[in-house]
Design an enzyme around this catalytic site. Structure first.
Site, PDB file in Angstrom:
ATOM      1  N   ALA A  10       0.855  -1.184   0.000  1.00  0.00           N
ATOM      2  CA  ALA A  10       0.000   0.000   0.000  1.00  0.00           C
ATOM      3  C   ALA A  10       0.887   1.230   0.000  1.00  0.00           C
ATOM      4  CB  ALA A  10      -0.908   0.000   1.229  1.00  0.00           C
ATOM      5  N   LEU A  12       2.946   3.514  -3.265  1.00  0.00           N
ATOM      6  CA  LEU A  12       4.032   3.256  -4.214  1.00  0.00           C
ATOM      7  C   LEU A  12       4.835   4.535  -4.464  1.00  0.00           C
ATOM      8  CD1 LEU A  12       2.298   0.883  -6.780  1.00  0.00           C
ATOM      9  CD2 LEU A  12       4.074   0.287  -5.119  1.00  0.00           C
ATOM     10  N   GLY A  16       7.851   2.684  -1.404  1.00  0.00           N
ATOM     11  CA  GLY A  16       7.071   1.569  -1.937  1.00  0.00           C
ATOM     12  C   GLY A  16       7.625   1.051  -3.249  1.00  0.00           C
ATOM     13  N   GLY A  17       7.974   1.977  -4.141  1.00  0.00           N
ATOM     14  CA  GLY A  17       8.604   1.564  -5.387  1.00  0.00           C
ATOM     15  C   GLY A  17       9.940   0.887  -5.151  1.00  0.00           C
ATOM     16  N   LYS A 207      10.328   8.858  16.469  1.00  0.00           N
ATOM     17  CA  LYS A 207      11.275   7.737  16.493  1.00  0.00           C
ATOM     18  C   LYS A 207      11.750   7.450  17.912  1.00  0.00           C
ATOM     19  CE  LYS A 207      12.727   9.060  11.853  1.00  0.00           C
ATOM     20  NZ  LYS A 207      13.745   9.766  11.058  1.00  0.00           N
ATOM     21  N   GLY A 304      15.604   7.621   2.648  1.00  0.00           N
ATOM     22  CA  GLY A 304      15.875   7.389   1.233  1.00  0.00           C
ATOM     23  C   GLY A 304      15.379   6.030   0.788  1.00  0.00           C
TER      24      GLY A 304
END
Length: 430
Positions: A10, A12, A16-17, A207, A304
């Site tokens: 879920a 992209l 995601g890519g 975080k 990244g």
């Protein structure tokens, strides 16, 4: 476990890519390491026509990401949408309810709702994995939850936001001011068009909430974190820090104190002798102090496509192997309440920069404010007289309680000879 492991992604975007490409490019290696083929069988994203550098034509496409939870051809749901609520949260809750393992990089959602989601995952008996949510490709969650499981953690601190580290590094190296360097970071893609989450410390606090929970076996307490960003740090402060033997870093710090677990995110004066002082640019670092192992430093790229995709796929690989650790390191019933020590009880040393009128009695008035609030000065640096305007006065203090320091700063700010708000940066004995 046997048979193909079918993945539904879920979101992209960049990550995601990157996950889809990594699963394709490393397919043979991953299969060899887990004994199964891992395939992307379904995806959900807004723009079906966009070129993402990977062929997804064989995948089932869902316009509504929540449909992945009920897709019979999906074994594991990978949530890379982002956001602390809305579709991302609904998808994760639905996947857990359907008995499907979840992998996510969503630090905001975990920081705010992680305890509830961990309980749901434990009840359903499915993994909820999130290595990519903290420090990108650095395997810090696995290190705390598994590699250091035999240790009692005393303190964890780190550079948790590469954007802020890049800005502070560039300011120090070039002498340029915050706004100028931020604009460059935005052009380079290191900072968002709205950089508030990064430069105001919120991303690092998300975080830190996760790290603190795993490190100390407690429920998440994002609301209890003291958060400051870097907007007020000037090139002048960075120059004075070097002169005093320090380097300024935005740190997230959580540790055991006499008043409970302390959680804070703010700029720090870090001694040049400390390894974390030399982590520069967009790199992240996490330093763990534990017993009996001692000190452990983990460093690498914190964001990244490559680093984050690496962490996501590592979680997928664990699921493919059947590896399932407690979400937050302990079963939810064993987590301690997430009550954070008040910042006013923090005990430490301080750097204060004042811009003052060059007139008699200024230092005496400042010293009186410190004396009356039990703050002891360690050193005073005063620039040469400048008839054209105010001059900087830099003071460092011995260790003292934060509440007294804040009272002293409030009094000093009200002095007629002080022409700008005092700048305070905490000194960390790392």
């Amino acid at each position: 476990m046997s048979g193909d492991l079918r993945i539904g992604i879920a979101g992209l975007g960049t990550v995601g890519g990157g996950v889809a490409k990594l699963l394709r490019d490393q397919a043979d290696l991953l299969a060899a390491r887990c004994g199964r083929t891992i395939r992307v069988t379904a995806v959900a994203a807004r723009d079906k026509a966009k070129d993402r550098g990977v062929d997804l034509s064989a995948c089932r496409w869902h316009d509504d990401a929540r449909a992945l939870a009920g897709d019979p051809d999906v074994d594991v749901v990978v949530e890379l949408i982002g956001g602390s609520d809305g579709v991302a949260r609904e998808l994760i809750e639905a996947a857990i309810a359907a008995g499907k393992p979840v992998v996510t990089a969503n630090k905001a959602l975990l920081a705010l709702h992680g305890t509830v989601l961990a309980k749901a995952a434990e009840t359903a008996g499915v993994p909820l994995a999130y290595e990519a949510a903290v420090a990108g490709g650095i395997p810090v969650i696995k290190a705390l939850r598994e590699g250091l499981a035999a240790n009692r953690v005393k303190r964890v601190h780190g550079i948790l936001n590469g954007t802020c580290n890049y800005i502070l590094t560039t300011m120090r190296e070039t002498g340029r001011e915050f706004a100028d360097v931020l604009a460059d970071a935005q052009k380079l893609g290191y900072a968002e068009a709205d950089p508030s989450f990064d430069v105001d410390g919120i991303d690092a606090a998300h975080k830190l909430a996760i790290l603190s929970s795993v490190a100390f076996g407690r429920e998440l307490d994002f609301a209890g974190i003291h958060v400051e960003g870097i907007r007020h740090v000037s090139a002048l402060d960075l120059a004075f820090a070097e002169q005093l033997g320090y380097r300024i870093k935005l740190l997230g710090i959580a540790g055991v104190t006499d008043h409970g677990i302390e959680q804070r995110v703010h700029p720090c004066m870090v001694p040049l002798a400390a390894p974390i002082a030399h982590v520069e640019g967009v790199f992240n670092a996490v330093f763990v102090e534990a017993e009996p192992v001692g000190n452990v430093l983990l460093t690498g790229r914190g964001a990244g496509e490559g680093p984050t995709a690496s962490a996501v796929v590592a979680d997928i690989l664990d699921i493919a192997r059947g590896h399932h650790a407690p979400v937050l390191g302990l079963p939810p019933s064993r987590l301690a309440p997430g009550e954070t020590a008040p910042m006013g009880r923090h005990y430490g040393a301080y750097y204060i920069r004042l811009m003052v009128k060059d007139q008699p009695g200024v230092i005496a008035d400042v010293a009186a404010a410190f004396r009356d609030n039990a703050v002891s000065m360690e050193s005073v640096l005063q620039q040469a007289r400048d008839p054209s305007g105010p001059v900087p006065v830099v003071i460092t203090t011995h260790e003292t309680e934060e509440a007294g320091m804040m009272r002293a700063i409030q009094r000093i700010a009200a002095l007629g000879s002080v022409v700008e708000p005092p700048r305070l940066i905490r000194i960390e004995a790392l």
